[in-house]
Design a protein around this motif. Structure first.
Motif, PDB file in Angstrom:
ATOM      1  N   THR A 256       6.319   2.786  -2.533  1.00 54.78           N
ATOM      2  CA  THR A 256       6.532   2.189  -3.860  1.00 54.78           C
ATOM      3  C   THR A 256       8.016   2.141  -4.235  1.00 54.78           C
ATOM      4  O   THR A 256       8.391   1.390  -5.143  1.00 54.78           O
ATOM      5  CB  THR A 256       5.756   2.956  -4.946  1.00 54.78           C
ATOM      6  OG1 THR A 256       6.190   4.322  -4.961  1.00 54.78           O
ATOM      7  CG2 THR A 256       4.259   2.907  -4.679  1.00 54.78           C
ATOM      8  N   LYS A 258      10.288   0.775  -2.668  1.00 51.46           N
ATOM      9  CA  LYS A 258      10.760  -0.582  -2.382  1.00 51.46           C
ATOM     10  C   LYS A 258      10.408  -1.564  -3.490  1.00 51.46           C
ATOM     11  O   LYS A 258      10.972  -2.652  -3.560  1.00 51.46           O
ATOM     12  CB  LYS A 258      10.163  -1.064  -1.060  1.00 51.46           C
ATOM     13  CG  LYS A 258      10.625  -0.258   0.158  1.00 51.46           C
ATOM     14  CD  LYS A 258       9.988  -0.783   1.425  1.00 51.46           C
ATOM     15  CE  LYS A 258      10.457   0.001   2.649  1.00 51.46           C
ATOM     16  NZ  LYS A 258       9.817  -0.504   3.897  1.00 51.46           N
ATOM     17  N   LEU A 259       9.481  -1.173  -4.350  1.00 49.28           N
ATOM     18  CA  LEU A 259       9.055  -2.031  -5.460  1.00 49.28           C
ATOM     19  C   LEU A 259       9.785  -1.667  -6.752  1.00 49.28           C
ATOM     20  O   LEU A 259       9.506  -2.234  -7.805  1.00 49.28           O
ATOM     21  CB  LEU A 259       7.542  -1.904  -5.672  1.00 49.28           C
ATOM     22  CG  LEU A 259       6.659  -2.241  -4.464  1.00 49.28           C
ATOM     23  CD1 LEU A 259       5.202  -1.902  -4.776  1.00 49.28           C
ATOM     24  CD2 LEU A 259       6.814  -3.698  -4.071  1.00 49.28           C
ATOM     25  N   SER A 287      -0.851  -4.453  -6.321  1.00 46.77           N
ATOM     26  CA  SER A 287      -0.884  -5.668  -5.503  1.00 46.77           C
ATOM     27  C   SER A 287      -0.238  -6.833  -6.234  1.00 46.77           C
ATOM     28  O   SER A 287       0.403  -7.702  -5.621  1.00 46.77           O
ATOM     29  CB  SER A 287      -2.322  -6.020  -5.112  1.00 46.77           C
ATOM     30  OG  SER A 287      -3.088  -6.363  -6.257  1.00 46.77           O
ATOM     31  N   LYS A 290       3.469  -6.363  -5.919  1.00 41.44           N
ATOM     32  CA  LYS A 290       3.914  -6.759  -4.576  1.00 41.44           C
ATOM     33  C   LYS A 290       4.027  -8.281  -4.451  1.00 41.44           C
ATOM     34  O   LYS A 290       4.904  -8.784  -3.739  1.00 41.44           O
ATOM     35  CB  LYS A 290       2.936  -6.223  -3.526  1.00 41.44           C
ATOM     36  CG  LYS A 290       2.990  -4.706  -3.366  1.00 41.44           C
ATOM     37  CD  LYS A 290       1.946  -4.226  -2.355  1.00 41.44           C
ATOM     38  CE  LYS A 290       1.989  -2.721  -2.192  1.00 41.44           C
ATOM     39  NZ  LYS A 290       0.952  -2.224  -1.241  1.00 41.44           N
ATOM     40  N   SER A 291       3.150  -8.999  -5.142  1.00 38.38           N
ATOM     41  CA  SER A 291       3.185 -10.466  -5.082  1.00 38.38           C
ATOM     42  C   SER A 291       4.108 -11.064  -6.142  1.00 38.38           C
ATOM     43  O   SER A 291       4.164 -12.281  -6.302  1.00 38.38           O
ATOM     44  CB  SER A 291       1.775 -11.034  -5.243  1.00 38.38           C
ATOM     45  OG  SER A 291       1.269 -10.728  -6.539  1.00 38.38           O
ATOM     46  N   ASP A 292       4.811 -10.197  -6.855  1.00 39.47           N
ATOM     47  CA  ASP A 292       5.804 -10.597  -7.864  1.00 39.47           C
ATOM     48  C   ASP A 292       5.175 -11.259  -9.092  1.00 39.47           C
ATOM     49  O   ASP A 292       5.868 -11.923  -9.864  1.00 39.47           O
ATOM     50  CB  ASP A 292       6.860 -11.520  -7.260  1.00 39.47           C
ATOM     51  CG  ASP A 292       8.187 -11.464  -8.016  1.00 39.47           C
ATOM     52  OD1 ASP A 292       8.538 -10.369  -8.496  1.00 39.47           O
ATOM     53  OD2 ASP A 292       8.853 -12.501  -8.132  1.00 39.47           O
TER      54      ASP A 292
END
Length: 414
Positions: A256, A258-259, A287, A290-292
């Motif tokens: 996480t 990285k997010l 999720s 992660k998909s912005d």
């Protein structure tokens, strides 16, 4: 009904209560009342709103579900219906609370907001004053909990914002925010779920992640993460269980960091026990991050007329700001003359001994352990009061004739 509840002398606004007074008709207050009734002790619940579990009924969003499996959230002596799913919805939980009260014939006095409660040393009883009555009892149970009042942080420029400012206590559904740019302040379970709800209604949520936070999968291998942790703690040291949870979180959710969501150095269970900070149990928000579709932002430096400036130098415009910043206790505003609670309205004595004070003062729902903590507190409180009740049941101290109208009227709460 409360047994032997009588008007004192010729003073119609003073009522003597033979059992304990419970302040708050949420799950905590109902649990104590049920446990007392099971022991043959009557009680009186005073509730400022017009319904049971007002936090759940009036201040929660539509998509809310219990974060833990239902068997960890049952109130004492009366379980959830078997037909309920593993994670009951908000409306199912409310129906359960209503059934619980009906099962034990609990009838609170609604629209009775406690303005002041104080132990009167001269008569040895608690004096609890609402807007239209004063109640006298040997015992008082504070069941208003940790989530009595919405908490909004002080942020520079907040008064200048021209869009809508909403606390999650006033948020119902993302359907009201379609195609709007929304800033969600707070990345706990509520902030994550509100962001997910906004995303599913075609809003454009931006989630502020100011501090470190643990995110864990809600389920592992078909079992609840919380349940697995509780089972492992019976056999393994806490820190080893924390390492296992973090290893599985890394495997199922990824890194996480990285997010833009950094984990605390302290493990999730150890941190929960030390500070009460609950790990986020992911139900799909990660999720979307992660998909912005949910954009992670650093801390807010300043609110502007049309949006916000962030710690990393970015500035963005928003139609609305939603504060998922939690709640606080309101106990210090009405409980007087006791040092049992801190200035923040939580017991000074840590769990598991936070349920009992002095002079017949008790607290339930302040363990930072959810409904599991409530059940434990309720059983302890009922057992303790019942022992006293049986000892003094036939004593003159239980009789309202122990008071004279003059004695009470002269010492009415100011």
């Amino acid at each position: 009904m409360v047994s032997c509840k009588k008007q004192v002398g010729n003073h119609p606004n003073i009522l003597f209560v033979h059992g304990p007074i419970i302040v708050g008709a949420g799950p905590s207050g109902l649990s104590v009342s049920a446990c007392l009734k099971n022991n043959g002790v009557t009680s009186l619940i005073l509730e400022r709103s017009d319904c049971l579990a007002s936090l759940w009924q009036q201040r929660t969003y539509d998509r809310l579900k219990l974060h833990l499996p239902k068997h960890f959230c049952e109130l004492p002596l009366f379980g959830f219906p078997k037909k309920f799913p593993k994670y009951p919805t908000k409306h199912q939980f409310i129906s359960y609370v209503n059934s619980y009260a009906a099962h034990f014939s609990i009838t609170p006095r609604f629209k009775q907001e406690v303005k002041r409660a104080e132990f009167d040393c001269k008569i040895g009883f608690w004096r609890v004053k609402t807007q239209d009555c004063e109640y006298i009892s040997r015992w008082i149970v504070v069941a208003t909990g940790e989530n009595a009042e919405p908490m909004i942080p002080e942020i520079a420029g907040i008064e200048r914002f021209e869009g809508d400012l909403v606390h999650t206590s006033g948020y119902c559904s993302g359907s009201d925010f379609g195609n709007k740019r929304v800033l969600v302040v707070g990345c706990g379970n509520s902030g994550m779920e509100v962001s997910l709800d906004l995303c599913r209604h075609n809003a454009i949520p931006h989630l502020v992640v100011r501090n470190t936070v643990h995110i864990l999968p809600r389920d592992m291998f078909g079992f609840s993460t919380f349940g697995i942790a509780m089972s492992l703690l019976k056999w393994l040291p806490l820190r080893l269980v924390d390492k296992f949870l973090l290893l599985m979180a890394q495997f199922t959710l990824g890194n996480t960091d990285k997010l833009g969501i950094r984990r605390p150095k302290t493990g999730p269970i150890e941190l929960k026990n030390a500070t009460g900070k609950t790990p986020v149990l992911d139900v799909g928000a990660l999720s979307q991050i992660k998909s912005d579709k949910i954009k992670v932002m650093e801390g807010v430096r300043e609110i502007t007329r049309s949006g916000a400036k962030f710690m990393d130098g970015q500035e963005k415009e928003f139609d609305c700001i939603i504060f998922a910043t939690g709640y606080k206790s309101n106990v210090p505003s009405w409980l007087k003359g006791s040092d049992f609670f801190t200035e923040d309205g939580v017991p000074r004595t840590p769990f598991p001994n936070s349920w009992k004070g002095q002079n017949g003062l008790y607290a339930v729902g302040f363990t930072r352990r959810g409904l599991l903590g409530t059940a434990s507190d309720s059983l302890n409180i009922a057992r303790d009061i019942t022992n006293q009740w049986r000892t003094i049941k036939d004593s003159k101290c239980m009789c309202s004739s122990h008071f004279t109208p003059q004695k009470i009227a002269m010492r009415k709460l100011e």
